[in-house]
Scaffold this motif. Structure first.
Motif, PDB file in Angstrom:
ATOM      1  N   PHE A 131       0.856  -1.187   0.000  1.00 22.23           N
ATOM      2  CA  PHE A 131       0.000   0.000   0.000  1.00 22.23           C
ATOM      3  C   PHE A 131       0.892   1.236   0.000  1.00 22.23           C
ATOM      4  O   PHE A 131       2.052   1.176   0.428  1.00 22.23           O
ATOM      5  N   ALA A 132       0.352   2.350  -0.483  1.00 26.44           N
ATOM      6  CA  ALA A 132       1.077   3.607  -0.369  1.00 26.44           C
ATOM      7  C   ALA A 132       0.812   4.130   1.040  1.00 26.44           C
ATOM      8  O   ALA A 132      -0.325   4.050   1.520  1.00 26.44           O
ATOM      9  N   VAL A 133       1.857   4.608   1.713  1.00 25.87           N
ATOM     10  CA  VAL A 133       1.684   5.091   3.089  1.00 25.87           C
ATOM     11  C   VAL A 133       0.625   6.195   3.124  1.00 25.87           C
ATOM     12  O   VAL A 133      -0.254   6.205   3.991  1.00 25.87           O
ATOM     13  N   ALA A 134       0.692   7.098   2.136  1.00 24.42           N
ATOM     14  CA  ALA A 134      -0.282   8.203   2.099  1.00 24.42           C
ATOM     15  C   ALA A 134      -1.710   7.659   2.001  1.00 24.42           C
ATOM     16  O   ALA A 134      -2.635   8.179   2.621  1.00 24.42           O
TER      17      ALA A 134
END
Lengths: 421, 129
Positions: free
Chosen positions: B111-114
């Motif tokens: 997943f993208a952290v953002a």
């Protein structure tokens, strides 16, 4: 005793009777000769039939690795070959006329299909033939996965007399298929987990406003990220290929605007095209072209075609993405005007002016891990999964994928998808 | 604004991923009240300090994230805990199984952290973020 008066009239009658007796005798003799001849013929026919039956039996008896089971209309076993003896562990004498075919099936499996003999023969009755996996239960209680071909059997007068069940033991094959499936899932999970960490922490470093990176650092970490993404795509492709192989790839169709899919594919390929000095043209129709499909998978299919085209085109070349709505005639010809008997279709084509593919290799193009000789010769990177994936996605959408190529001149891939009426 | 920082339970058997999730929780304005590296520990932690949100990895030893989620839903004290599942399996089947276990949301790894921060914020502010 009565005497016959020797009158001229009586004499004539005697002659007539004598003549009649002679005629009847001759007729009897002819009939007897005919009977003898027919007896001989019958004997020959009988011998031929016995020989033919012997041939059939010996052929069926020679089949030791497939079970051949014949039943009557009630499912009572009438034919039981050595292959059936070996697979199910019972000799012919204990089965023929004494057991039902359903005795050797897993009861739950039959029940799930409506139960009894009907469950086994329903599709063969409707379509003349049915091949699929069933679970046989051997005399020892062991369960075997068997691919069974069911066909109706007719007697000498052509009347439907029963059923044939020809089975091949697939237990080991299916087990190894499952193992391969599990292995690919496990590997892809095990690879994705460290990739998640790599990409996550990279994102933190790249996007930290408190500690901005130098241009050089940013460029190095950008390379790390790009390669991690590449590894991730490869893992995804492997997993997807395994799902397609296992028949576990299903679509959840929704309305997909193909122009948007192509615009995205063009955008995704823009950086690589610019780097390779390849011109990228987009040719879209004025009206929307909407098909029923999976937008992510269709995007993946177009991305694969476009990125291939860019990779296989030398500097100064051109790649053109085009989309048209039209009609496909029964012979596959495409027209932009409605044609009689034609079906509405959307046609995506990706043309390049690249290296091309040798004609002899076109047949293998959609095979997993196949790489064209022009790919190897020109050091084009890849593992040979993209086109097999694109083909699988196309097929799952009820479409077709065609290719025309001339070595040294370029290649055009055409993806045709049905448009719901 | 919420009256208190959302209390979040983070469970994942991979230390590095857990660290990343904890960081995302803090960036989303929440507090990590407990961390767990396996299913049973995650359940115990949720029972002793009921969190507002549980971020659960699907494949954990002892009990999977799906099992933990189903148990949380079945017990009165934890039935209202919001659940975000994280999984390396990203097929539609996986997502469907996750949501069928009662999870509020599902995020595929990597997943993208953002993206994770945004999802946690959504789940801890009742979707009013």
């Amino acid at each position: 005793m009565t005497t016959v008066e020797e009158t001229p009239a009586a004499l004539g009658e005697v002659d007539l009777l004598r003549a009649e007796v002679a005629r009847l005798t001759a007729e009897r003799d002819a009939l007897r000769a005919d009977m003898d001849r027919r007896d001989g013929e019958l004997e020959t026919a009988g011998r031929m039939l016995a020989a033919r039956a012997q041939t059939m039996t010996s052929v069926i008896d020679a089949v030791t690795e497939q079970s051949i089971i014949g039943t009557d209309l009630d499912g009572v076993v009438r034919v039981w070959n050595p292959g059936a003896e070996k697979l199910l562990g019972l000799p012919r004498a204990e089965v023929v006329r004494r057991r039902l075919i359903t005795d050797f099936h897993l009861a739950e499996e039959l029940a799930a299909e409506g139960g009894g003999l009907h469950a086994l023969v329903r599709l063969a009755q409707a379509e003349g033939r049915d091949v699929r996996d069933w679970t046989y239960v051997t005399a020892g209680g062991e369960e075997r996965t068997v691919s069974v071909a069911v066909t109706p059997r007719s007697d000498d007068s052509g009347e439907h007399a029963g059923w044939n069940f020809v089975g091949t033991d697939m237990t080991e094959v299916r087990a190894s298929e499952r193992l391969k499936d599990q292995f690919v899932s496990l590997i892809s999970h095990e690879l994705r987990t460290p990739l998640s960490s790599i990409l996550g922490y990279l994102e933190l470093v790249l996007d930290d406003p408190d500690q901005p990176l130098t241009e050089e650092q940013r460029s190095y970490l950008g390379t790390v990220e790009r390669n991690a993404q590449r590894l991730l795509r490869l893992v995804g492709d492997l997993l997807f290929t395994a799902q397609v192989e296992a028949g576990r790839f299903t679509l959840q169709p929704e309305d997909v605007d193909l122009a948007a899919v192509l615009r995205a594919a063009e955008e995704n390929a823009r950086v690589a095209a610019a780097a390779g000095d390849v011109r990228l043209d987009l040719d879209l129709p004025a009206a929307d072209v909407v098909v029923a499909g999976d937008p992510v998978r269709l995007g993946q299919a177009c991305d694969n075609l476009v990125s291939n085209a860019v990779k296989f085109t030398p500097a100064g070349g051109r790649v053109t993405l085009s989309l048209r709505a039209g009609w496909q005639a029964a012979d596959g010809a495409f027209t932009e005007q409605p044609c009689p008997g034609g079906a509405p279709v959307a046609r995506i084509s990706v043309s390049d002016t690249g290296y091309g593919i040798p004609a002899a290799e076109l047949d293998q193009l959609f095979t997993r891990f196949f790489r064209a000789s022009t790919a190897k010769r020109n050091a084009v990177k890849g593992v040979g999964l993209g086109l097999s994936i694109t083909k699988a996605i196309t097929t799952a959408h009820g479409g077709s994928l065609d290719v025309v190529s001339a070595e040294g001149r370029g290649t055009t891939f055409t993806l045709t998808l049905p448009i719901p009426r | 604004m919420e009256p208190h920082a959302a209390r979040v339970l983070v469970a994942d058997d991979e230390d590095d991923i857990r660290g990343l999730v904890c960081l995302a929780v803090r960036r989303a304005g929440g507090t990590v009240v407990a961390e767990a590296a396996d299913g049973p520990t995650a359940l115990d932690a949720a029972r002793s300090t009921v969190p507002d949100l549980a971020v659960l990895d699907v494949s954990m030893p002892g009990a999977t994230g799906l099992e933990v989620c189903t148990t949380l839903r079945a017990e009165a004290a934890t039935a209202g805990v919001r659940v975000l599942l994280l999984s390396a399996g990203a097929s539609e089947e996986d997502v469907a199984r996750g949501l069928a276990s009662g999870a509020d949301s599902y995020l595929a790894k990597p997943f993208a952290v953002a993206g994770l921060v945004a999802r946690i914020r959504e789940l801890t502010t009742g979707g009013t973020a």
